[in-house]
Enzyme design. Structure first.
Site, PDB file in Angstrom:
ATOM      1  N   LYS A 169       4.226  -3.113 -32.342  1.00 19.36           N
ATOM      2  CA  LYS A 169       2.824  -2.850 -32.415  1.00 19.36           C
ATOM      3  C   LYS A 169       1.958  -3.898 -31.892  1.00 19.36           C
ATOM      4  O   LYS A 169       2.553  -4.863 -31.228  1.00 19.36           O
ATOM      5  CB  LYS A 169       2.598  -2.823 -34.194  1.00 19.36           C
ATOM      6  CG  LYS A 169       3.111  -1.797 -34.673  1.00 19.36           C
ATOM      7  CD  LYS A 169       2.516  -1.423 -35.822  1.00 19.36           C
ATOM      8  CE  LYS A 169       2.907   0.129 -36.543  1.00 19.36           C
ATOM      9  NZ  LYS A 169       2.701   0.092 -38.020  1.00 19.36           N
TER      10      LYS A 169
ATOM     11  N   ARG B 160      10.981  -0.277 -40.323  1.00 21.62           N
ATOM     12  CA  ARG B 160      11.012   0.733 -39.544  1.00 21.62           C
ATOM     13  C   ARG B 160      10.653   0.596 -38.101  1.00 21.62           C
ATOM     14  O   ARG B 160       9.893  -0.244 -37.810  1.00 21.62           O
ATOM     15  CB  ARG B 160       9.769   1.611 -39.967  1.00 21.62           C
ATOM     16  CG  ARG B 160       9.556   3.011 -39.405  1.00 21.62           C
ATOM     17  CD  ARG B 160       8.054   3.592 -39.836  1.00 21.62           C
ATOM     18  NE  ARG B 160       7.873   4.697 -39.189  1.00 21.62           N
ATOM     19  CZ  ARG B 160       7.006   4.787 -38.192  1.00 21.62           C
ATOM     20  NH1 ARG B 160       6.680   3.723 -37.330  1.00 21.62           N
ATOM     21  NH2 ARG B 160       6.831   5.978 -37.402  1.00 21.62           N
TER      22      ARG B 160
HETATM   23  N1  PMM Z   1       3.100   3.074 -38.280  1.00 20.87           N
HETATM   24  C1  PMM Z   1       3.243   4.158 -37.640  1.00 20.87           C
HETATM   25  C2  PMM Z   1       3.649   5.269 -38.019  1.00 20.87           C
HETATM   26  N2  PMM Z   1       4.134   5.543 -39.122  1.00 20.87           N
HETATM   27  N3  PMM Z   1       4.785   4.775 -41.304  1.00 20.87           N
HETATM   28  C3  PMM Z   1       4.808   3.584 -42.300  1.00 20.87           C
HETATM   29  N4  PMM Z   1       5.136   3.814 -43.325  1.00 20.87           N
HETATM   30  N5  PMM Z   1       4.233   2.565 -41.874  1.00 20.87           N
HETATM   31  C4  PMM Z   1       3.811   2.261 -40.771  1.00 20.87           C
HETATM   32  O1  PMM Z   1       3.223   1.247 -40.372  1.00 20.87           O
HETATM   33  C5  PMM Z   1       3.550   3.338 -39.600  1.00 20.87           C
HETATM   34  C6  PMM Z   1       4.038   4.634 -40.214  1.00 20.87           C
HETATM   35  C7  PMM Z   1       2.430   3.976 -36.086  1.00 20.87           C
HETATM   36  O2  PMM Z   1       3.577   3.811 -35.297  1.00 20.87           O
HETATM   37  P1  PMM Z   1       4.630   4.688 -34.491  1.00 20.87           P
HETATM   38  O3  PMM Z   1       3.724   5.128 -33.193  1.00 20.87           O
HETATM   39  O4  PMM Z   1       5.561   3.478 -33.988  1.00 20.87           O
HETATM   40  O5  PMM Z   1       5.186   5.470 -35.161  1.00 20.87           O
END
Ligand code: PMM
Length: 286
Positions: free
Chosen positions: A223, A264
């Site tokens: 991020k 994640r």
């Molecule tokens: N961030 C993203 C997408 N899905 N789900 C959860 N539970 N928490 C998060 O912080 C989150 C998410 C955005 O990022 P990506 O592009 O890395 O998927």
């Protein structure tokens, strides 16, 4: 530490912080957009993440990066469903990353075992009923509004207290809507209506979430606040997203040490090692 039992039946004893690997079936996600748009490649990538140590694979079909424009439900379904179905059929524990009730319901029908809704049930009024009806664990992330406008919503006095309070209120709403409280997973929503100081403050105080008594999912991977931390010292240019994985693994270990249920991440191997290092240290402490 790691005081929270997983709400996932059959996987209650990771004995450490879990690893959720990301498969974004999107053309425009901020760090991996376009890589896994082909369903065959997305499935192969999900299986690779499991081989590398992911406990769960999170499949998403809509980017939530700041400023992202929404896709249609039909398009989201078209991207996500074949990937969920094929991964689940091969025994992978799949979560579906969606704000849409119809997508969540179809994905659970195709074998997904967690609904990961970055809006925590706020974007689609039908989501909470679907979460209640399907009975699968439901991620309630801190969310203040859609990605197109979320950067304008990042105003806080006490960010840690306010974010936890807002998630607690949303948890109450979700439970009033019929979701079993034992199925709720909470998430501080790093980068969603947060400035980089907010993200650091939240990461510094993950222990404060114990007040909610629910498993905490932490998603710091690649991020923006990491890109800023690691910006080029001479040009000031942000570290590119795909060069933020070592920092992400460091955050994974530090989140695990504060009792995170799972982290994640896009790149699994380093985080899979990091959570094992943390668990070994915790074990050695007795
Ligand atoms: N961030 C993203 C997408 N899905 N789900 C959860 N539970 N928490 C998060 O912080 C989150 C998410 C955005 O990022 P990506 O592009 O890395 O998927």
């Amino acid at each position: 530490m790691n005081a929270y039992k997983s709400p996932l039946p059959g996987v209650e004893d990771w004995g450490r912080c879990g690893v959720m690997g990301i498969v974004n079936v999107t053309p425009d996600s901020f760090s991996d957009g376009g890589l896994w748009l082909d369903p065959g490649l997305a499935v192969a990538h999900g299986l690779e993440l499991v081989a590398q140590g992911a406990d769960v694979v999170d499949v998403g079909g809509e980017s939530t990066r700041p400023g992202a424009v929404r896709v249609t439900a039909e398009e989201e379904l078209r991207r996500v469903l074949p990937v969920v179905r094929q991964l689940a059929a091969q025994g992978v524990t799949v979560s579906v990353d969606t704000m849409r009730a119809a997508v969540a319901e179809a994905a659970v029908g195709a074998g997904a075992r967690i609904i990961n809704d970055v809006s925590g049930g706020r974007a689609d009024p039908l989501m909470v009923p679907v979460a209640a009806r399907t009975g699968v664990p439901f991620v309630v992330m801190h969310w203040r509004g859609q990605s197109a406008s979320m950067d304008d919503l990042a105003t806080y006095g006490d960010v840690v207290g306010e974010v936890i309070d807002e998630v607690e209120r949303q948890m109450d709403a979700v439970v009033s809507g019929g979701v079993d409280p034992a199925q709720v997973i909470v998430d501080p929503g790093l980068g969603f209506a947060k400035g980089r100081e907010d993200d650091w403050a939240l990461l510094a105080r993950l222990d404060a979430w114990s007040r909610l008594g629910r498993p905490v999912l932490v998603a710091a991977s690649r991020k923006r606040f990491l890109g800023t931390l690691l910006a080029d010292r001479t040009t000031g240019e942000l570290r590119p997203a795909r060069a933020r994985d070592a920092a992400t693994a460091a955050v994974s270990a530090l989140a695990a040490a504060q009792g995170a249920w799972a982290v994640r991440v896009h790149e699994v191997p380093a985080t899979a090692d990091a959570v094992r290092v943390e668990a070994a240290l915790r074990g050695a402490r007795g």
